[in-house]
Design a protein around this motif. Structure first.
Motif, PDB file in Angstrom:
ATOM      1  N   LEU A 126     -10.054  24.807  84.911  1.00  0.00           N
ATOM      2  CA  LEU A 126     -10.779  25.755  84.541  1.00  0.00           C
ATOM      3  C   LEU A 126      -9.878  27.247  84.248  1.00  0.00           C
ATOM      4  N   VAL A 127      -8.669  26.966  84.466  1.00  0.00           N
ATOM      5  CA  VAL A 127      -7.967  28.319  84.486  1.00  0.00           C
ATOM      6  C   VAL A 127      -7.859  29.080  83.340  1.00  0.00           C
ATOM      7  N   GLU A 128      -8.017  30.423  83.651  1.00  0.00           N
ATOM      8  CA  GLU A 128      -8.007  31.575  82.521  1.00  0.00           C
ATOM      9  C   GLU A 128      -6.579  32.211  82.943  1.00  0.00           C
ATOM     10  N   PRO A 129      -5.528  32.000  81.874  1.00  0.00           N
ATOM     11  CA  PRO A 129      -4.343  32.772  82.219  1.00  0.00           C
ATOM     12  C   PRO A 129      -4.566  34.004  82.187  1.00  0.00           C
ATOM     13  N   GLU A 130      -5.192  34.820  81.727  1.00  0.00           N
ATOM     14  CA  GLU A 130      -5.361  36.282  81.605  1.00  0.00           C
ATOM     15  C   GLU A 130      -6.095  36.428  83.111  1.00  0.00           C
ATOM     16  N   GLU A 131      -6.740  35.963  83.962  1.00  0.00           N
ATOM     17  CA  GLU A 131      -7.117  36.329  85.200  1.00  0.00           C
ATOM     18  C   GLU A 131      -6.162  36.238  86.153  1.00  0.00           C
ATOM     19  N   VAL A 132      -5.226  34.767  86.108  1.00  0.00           N
ATOM     20  CA  VAL A 132      -4.056  34.873  86.760  1.00  0.00           C
ATOM     21  C   VAL A 132      -2.956  35.952  86.524  1.00  0.00           C
ATOM     22  N   GLN A 134      -3.664  38.980  85.593  1.00  0.00           N
ATOM     23  CA  GLN A 134      -4.290  40.073  86.056  1.00  0.00           C
ATOM     24  C   GLN A 134      -4.372  40.214  87.649  1.00  0.00           C
ATOM     25  N   ALA A 135      -4.361  39.202  88.356  1.00  0.00           N
ATOM     26  CA  ALA A 135      -4.093  39.025  89.482  1.00  0.00           C
ATOM     27  C   ALA A 135      -2.857  39.279  90.264  1.00  0.00           C
ATOM     28  N   PHE A 136      -1.857  38.650  89.280  1.00  0.00           N
ATOM     29  CA  PHE A 136      -0.248  38.667  89.891  1.00  0.00           C
ATOM     30  C   PHE A 136       0.126  40.452  89.503  1.00  0.00           C
ATOM     31  N   GLU A 137      -0.424  40.931  88.562  1.00  0.00           N
ATOM     32  CA  GLU A 137      -0.085  42.376  88.370  1.00  0.00           C
ATOM     33  C   GLU A 137      -0.487  43.088  89.222  1.00  0.00           C
ATOM     34  N   ALA A 138      -1.774  42.908  89.766  1.00  0.00           N
ATOM     35  CA  ALA A 138      -2.437  43.779  90.780  1.00  0.00           C
ATOM     36  C   ALA A 138      -1.670  43.289  92.209  1.00  0.00           C
ATOM     37  N   LEU A 139      -1.238  42.519  92.534  1.00  0.00           N
ATOM     38  CA  LEU A 139      -0.591  41.994  93.820  1.00  0.00           C
ATOM     39  C   LEU A 139       0.694  42.588  93.946  1.00  0.00           C
ATOM     40  N   GLU A 140       1.504  42.344  92.720  1.00  0.00           N
ATOM     41  CA  GLU A 140       2.914  43.108  92.424  1.00  0.00           C
ATOM     42  C   GLU A 140       2.884  44.460  92.751  1.00  0.00           C
ATOM     43  N   ALA A 141       1.810  45.160  91.860  1.00  0.00           N
ATOM     44  CA  ALA A 141       1.874  46.792  91.957  1.00  0.00           C
ATOM     45  C   ALA A 141       1.430  47.251  93.189  1.00  0.00           C
ATOM     46  N   ALA A 142       0.784  46.327  94.070  1.00  0.00           N
ATOM     47  CA  ALA A 142       0.425  47.028  95.310  1.00  0.00           C
ATOM     48  C   ALA A 142       1.520  46.688  96.529  1.00  0.00           C
ATOM     49  N   GLY A 143       2.407  45.950  96.048  1.00  0.00           N
ATOM     50  CA  GLY A 143       3.689  45.403  97.066  1.00  0.00           C
ATOM     51  C   GLY A 143       3.253  44.265  98.092  1.00  0.00           C
ATOM     52  N   LEU A 161       0.236  29.150  81.452  1.00  0.00           N
ATOM     53  CA  LEU A 161       0.399  30.411  82.286  1.00  0.00           C
ATOM     54  C   LEU A 161       1.274  31.572  81.869  1.00  0.00           C
ATOM     55  N   ARG A 162       2.495  30.978  81.503  1.00  0.00           N
ATOM     56  CA  ARG A 162       3.391  31.911  80.998  1.00  0.00           C
ATOM     57  C   ARG A 162       2.866  32.591  79.648  1.00  0.00           C
ATOM     58  N   SER A 163       1.857  32.088  79.051  1.00  0.00           N
ATOM     59  CA  SER A 163       1.333  32.870  77.704  1.00  0.00           C
ATOM     60  C   SER A 163       0.636  34.078  78.096  1.00  0.00           C
ATOM     61  N   ALA A 164       0.335  34.270  79.324  1.00  0.00           N
ATOM     62  CA  ALA A 164      -0.299  35.547  79.699  1.00  0.00           C
ATOM     63  C   ALA A 164       0.329  36.527  80.809  1.00  0.00           C
ATOM     64  N   LEU A 169       8.096  32.940  86.856  1.00  0.00           N
ATOM     65  CA  LEU A 169       7.671  31.968  87.767  1.00  0.00           C
ATOM     66  C   LEU A 169       8.857  31.170  88.410  1.00  0.00           C
ATOM     67  N   VAL A 170       8.940  31.439  89.654  1.00  0.00           N
ATOM     68  CA  VAL A 170      10.088  31.213  90.099  1.00  0.00           C
ATOM     69  C   VAL A 170      10.432  29.690  90.939  1.00  0.00           C
ATOM     70  N   VAL A 171       9.183  29.246  90.907  1.00  0.00           N
ATOM     71  CA  VAL A 171       9.117  28.049  91.931  1.00  0.00           C
ATOM     72  C   VAL A 171       8.094  26.890  91.187  1.00  0.00           C
ATOM     73  N   ASN A 172       8.250  25.661  91.376  1.00  0.00           N
ATOM     74  CA  ASN A 172       7.411  24.694  91.211  1.00  0.00           C
ATOM     75  C   ASN A 172       7.653  23.811  92.277  1.00  0.00           C
ATOM     76  N   GLN A 173       6.653  23.845  93.395  1.00  0.00           N
ATOM     77  CA  GLN A 173       6.628  22.825  94.294  1.00  0.00           C
ATOM     78  C   GLN A 173       6.245  21.520  93.782  1.00  0.00           C
ATOM     79  N   LEU A 174       6.796  20.342  93.966  1.00  0.00           N
ATOM     80  CA  LEU A 174       6.428  19.207  93.361  1.00  0.00           C
ATOM     81  C   LEU A 174       6.792  18.061  94.492  1.00  0.00           C
ATOM     82  N   GLN A 175       5.990  17.032  94.583  1.00  0.00           N
ATOM     83  CA  GLN A 175       6.293  15.778  95.455  1.00  0.00           C
ATOM     84  C   GLN A 175       7.517  15.004  94.940  1.00  0.00           C
ATOM     85  N   LEU A 176       8.465  14.989  95.990  1.00  0.00           N
ATOM     86  CA  LEU A 176       9.687  14.048  95.452  1.00  0.00           C
ATOM     87  C   LEU A 176      10.259  13.434  96.652  1.00  0.00           C
ATOM     88  N   SER A 177      10.768  12.325  96.974  1.00  0.00           N
ATOM     89  CA  SER A 177      11.504  11.195  97.899  1.00  0.00           C
ATOM     90  C   SER A 177      12.231  10.612  97.271  1.00  0.00           C
TER      91      SER A 177
END
Length: 311
Positions: A126-132, A134-143, A161-164, A169-177
């Protein structure tokens, strides 16, 4: 301890990560001993999530209260946390309100003004990339957050996600062994009719995608047979793998844990290995695999011993 780039940033980080998901019931002294063992091995990266510990932010709170890091030590390490999984009535939530409120709670629990990396823990249908965004912008701006990423995401989910989202995006954590390695093995089995590893499950080569887009892969459950199936060390269904792990451990004068770590760190993608142990000795054993120079033959031999076909 070998370091690797953190995505497209200028930062370099240890290629072994101390995961903190199992510290909820540990006394302060044991948490401090675990932290000190990691730091002595050169590990400067600590992984959390808001859901770890049985109640929201429990492991973050235990980490913060047990360590009470001073400003100088806090600047020497990286703290990563995740958000998006909601327990109880189990669901995923990547809304603006949830992301921002979760980070605020994580900061209070950890006793810090910022986290170095924030990950979206699971893909949200149910992701809405624009909301993500908005959250990232606010968190980055606030430090409050210095870098952002995802966990368990396919290439197409990242692209959505990158469309908005404007931050890299610096990390993708994935299961791997070695045994849970379809994201690596499927590329080898491409165009092989009837081969299980030839089936694409991640939306099209997530390892190659991350390499092309400067996204650091973090390998979670690096010693697990599968999803919560227990470790492969000594497992009766993997006799060939354990024999090869023992042989290489003897050759290099380390433990099988170091060899299993090295199988991941040997990959040219520059991956990080996320440990889940709370035992300082295990941290030390894994750290010995940080820069262990497995040959190509040894690396492929381990993959084959785990049951994957190398045509």
């Amino acid at each position: 301890m070998r370091t690797v780039p953190l995505g497209a940033t200028e930062a370099r980080v240890s290629n072994v990560v101390a995961g903190m998901m199992r510290i909820a019931e540990k006394p302060d002294a044991e948490i401090r001993a675990l932290y000190e063992a990691a730091r002595e091995e050169g590990i400067d990266f600590f992984d959390h999530a808001d859901i770890y510990g049985g109640s929201p932010h429990r492991c973050e709170e235990r980490f913060g209260s047990a360590l009470r890091l001073d400003a100088a030590e806090r600047e020497r390490i990286r703290i990563q946390t995740k958000t998006g999984i909601v327990p109880g009535e189990w669901h995923y939530d990547s809304s603006y309100e949830h992301i921002v409120s979760s980070v605020d709670a994580s900061l209070r629990a950890l006793g810090t003004d910022y986290v170095d990396v924030l990950l979206i823990h699971r893909p949200d249908a149910l992701v809405e990339p624009e909301e993500v965004a908005q959250a990232f912008e606010a968190l980055e701006a606030a430090g409050k957050v210095r870098a952002f990423g995802v966990s368990n995401h396919t290439p197409r989910q990242i692209e959505l996600l990158r469309s908005a989202v404007t931050q890299p995006l610096v990390v993708n954590q994935l299961q791997l062994s070695i045994t849970h390695s379809a994201i690596v093995a499927q590329g080898l089995a491409a165009n092989m009719a009837g081969e299980e590893d030839a089936v694409t499950r991640d939306g099209g080569g997530v390892v190659d995608y991350c390499r092309l887009h400067d996204i650091t892969i973090q390998a979670w459950s690096p010693f697990q047979k599968g999803f919560q199936d227990g470790v492969f060390f000594g497992a009766e269904e993997y006799p060939e793998l354990n024999a090869e792990l023992d042989r290489l451990a003897s050759k290099y004068g380390v433990t099988p844990t170091a060899i299993a770590t090295a199988w991941i760190t040997r990959h040219p993608a520059g991956m990080q290995v996320v440990l889940g142990t709370t035992t300082p000795r295990r941290v030390q054993e894994a750290a010995e695999g940080s820069d262990l120079p497995l040959t190509r033959g040894e690396w492929y031999g381990l993959l084959q011993a785990a049951g994957h076909r190398v045509p």
